[in-house]
Write a protein that holds these residues in place. Sequence first.
Motif, mmCIF file in Angstrom:
data_model
loop_
_atom_site.group_PDB
_atom_site.id
_atom_site.type_symbol
_atom_site.label_atom_id
_atom_site.label_comp_id
_atom_site.label_asym_id
_atom_site.label_seq_id
_atom_site.Cartn_x
_atom_site.Cartn_y
_atom_site.Cartn_z
ATOM 1 N N VAL A 171 0.868 -1.171 0.000
ATOM 2 C CA VAL A 171 0.000 0.000 0.000
ATOM 3 C C VAL A 171 0.907 1.225 0.000
ATOM 4 C CG1 VAL A 171 -1.927 -1.109 1.195
ATOM 5 C CG2 VAL A 171 -0.206 0.095 2.521
ATOM 6 N N HIS A 172 0.423 2.310 -0.572
ATOM 7 C CA HIS A 172 1.127 3.587 -0.530
ATOM 8 C C HIS A 172 0.347 4.503 0.396
ATOM 9 C CE1 HIS A 172 3.236 3.057 -4.710
ATOM 10 N NE2 HIS A 172 3.531 2.109 -3.846
ATOM 11 N N LEU A 173 1.033 5.093 1.353
ATOM 12 C CA LEU A 173 0.407 5.955 2.344
ATOM 13 C C LEU A 173 0.903 7.386 2.189
ATOM 14 C CD1 LEU A 173 1.073 3.759 5.523
ATOM 15 C CD2 LEU A 173 -0.897 3.639 3.973
ATOM 16 N N TYR A 220 -4.327 7.292 0.622
ATOM 17 C CA TYR A 220 -3.647 6.004 0.457
ATOM 18 C C TYR A 220 -4.084 5.357 -0.845
ATOM 19 C CZ TYR A 220 -8.020 4.060 2.296
ATOM 20 O OH TYR A 220 -9.341 3.744 2.505
ATOM 21 N N GLN A 221 -3.260 4.405 -1.315
ATOM 22 C CA GLN A 221 -3.575 3.615 -2.500
ATOM 23 C C GLN A 221 -3.337 2.148 -2.148
ATOM 24 O OE1 GLN A 221 -0.794 5.396 -5.281
ATOM 25 N NE2 GLN A 221 -2.432 6.530 -6.266
ATOM 26 N N LEU A 222 -4.312 1.316 -2.470
ATOM 27 C CA LEU A 222 -4.206 -0.124 -2.236
ATOM 28 C C LEU A 222 -3.747 -0.821 -3.516
ATOM 29 C CD1 LEU A 222 -7.592 -0.572 -0.349
ATOM 30 C CD2 LEU A 222 -5.330 -0.215 0.654
ATOM 31 N N PRO A 269 6.005 2.624 -8.902
ATOM 32 C CA PRO A 269 6.668 3.855 -8.489
ATOM 33 C C PRO A 269 5.954 4.504 -7.310
ATOM 34 C CG PRO A 269 5.470 4.190 -10.538
ATOM 35 C CD PRO A 269 5.387 2.725 -10.213
ATOM 36 N N LEU A 270 6.733 5.155 -6.484
ATOM 37 C CA LEU A 270 6.188 5.819 -5.303
ATOM 38 C C LEU A 270 5.894 7.263 -5.658
ATOM 39 C CD1 LEU A 270 5.476 5.328 -2.357
ATOM 40 C CD2 LEU A 270 7.833 5.803 -1.747
ATOM 41 N N ASP A 271 4.744 7.455 -6.292
ATOM 42 C CA ASP A 271 4.323 8.773 -6.742
ATOM 43 C C ASP A 271 3.278 9.336 -5.794
ATOM 44 O OD1 ASP A 271 5.965 8.729 -9.000
ATOM 45 O OD2 ASP A 271 4.466 7.664 -10.191
ATOM 46 N N PRO A 272 3.154 10.671 -5.748
ATOM 47 C CA PRO A 272 2.170 11.280 -4.842
ATOM 48 C C PRO A 272 0.776 10.699 -5.016
ATOM 49 C CG PRO A 272 3.591 12.965 -5.734
ATOM 50 C CD PRO A 272 3.917 11.670 -6.460
ATOM 51 N N VAL A 273 0.129 10.471 -3.890
ATOM 52 C CA VAL A 273 -1.231 9.942 -3.844
ATOM 53 C C VAL A 273 -2.186 11.096 -4.081
ATOM 54 C CG1 VAL A 273 -2.929 8.795 -2.385
ATOM 55 C CG2 VAL A 273 -0.520 8.164 -2.226
ATOM 56 N N ALA A 274 -3.129 10.898 -4.993
ATOM 57 C CA ALA A 274 -4.086 11.972 -5.297
ATOM 58 C C ALA A 274 -5.147 12.061 -4.220
ATOM 59 C CB ALA A 274 -4.746 11.708 -6.642
#
Length: 101
Positions: A67-69, A87-89, A96-101
């Motif tokens: 997950v990206h937090l 967050y993105q699941l 890639p670790l890009d900014p979460v919208a």
Amino acid sequence: MLPGGFSEVKCATPEIQAIADQVKPQLEKKENTTYQVFEALQYRMQVVSGTNYLIKVSVSETEDQCVHLMVYVGLPPENQEPSLTAYQLDKTKTDPLDPVA
């Protein structure tokens, strides 16, 4: 790093793991689930009026599931708890670790 921009991707440190651990209950509540594995792998940071952290967290021992937090940590003397802002699941270790919208 550009002013207001995100840093390059870095390997997670014990401090980043501690931030991830603090927002884990917030994510579990939002998703109505429990994560047995919650290991910070990488992060990026953005200095604003506080700091935004973008953290890639492994949530499975056997699968390539992450997950990206997006976590906001205020400046002292606010001393507020880190806040999960987005967050993105369904991410993988190679996404890639890009900014979460």
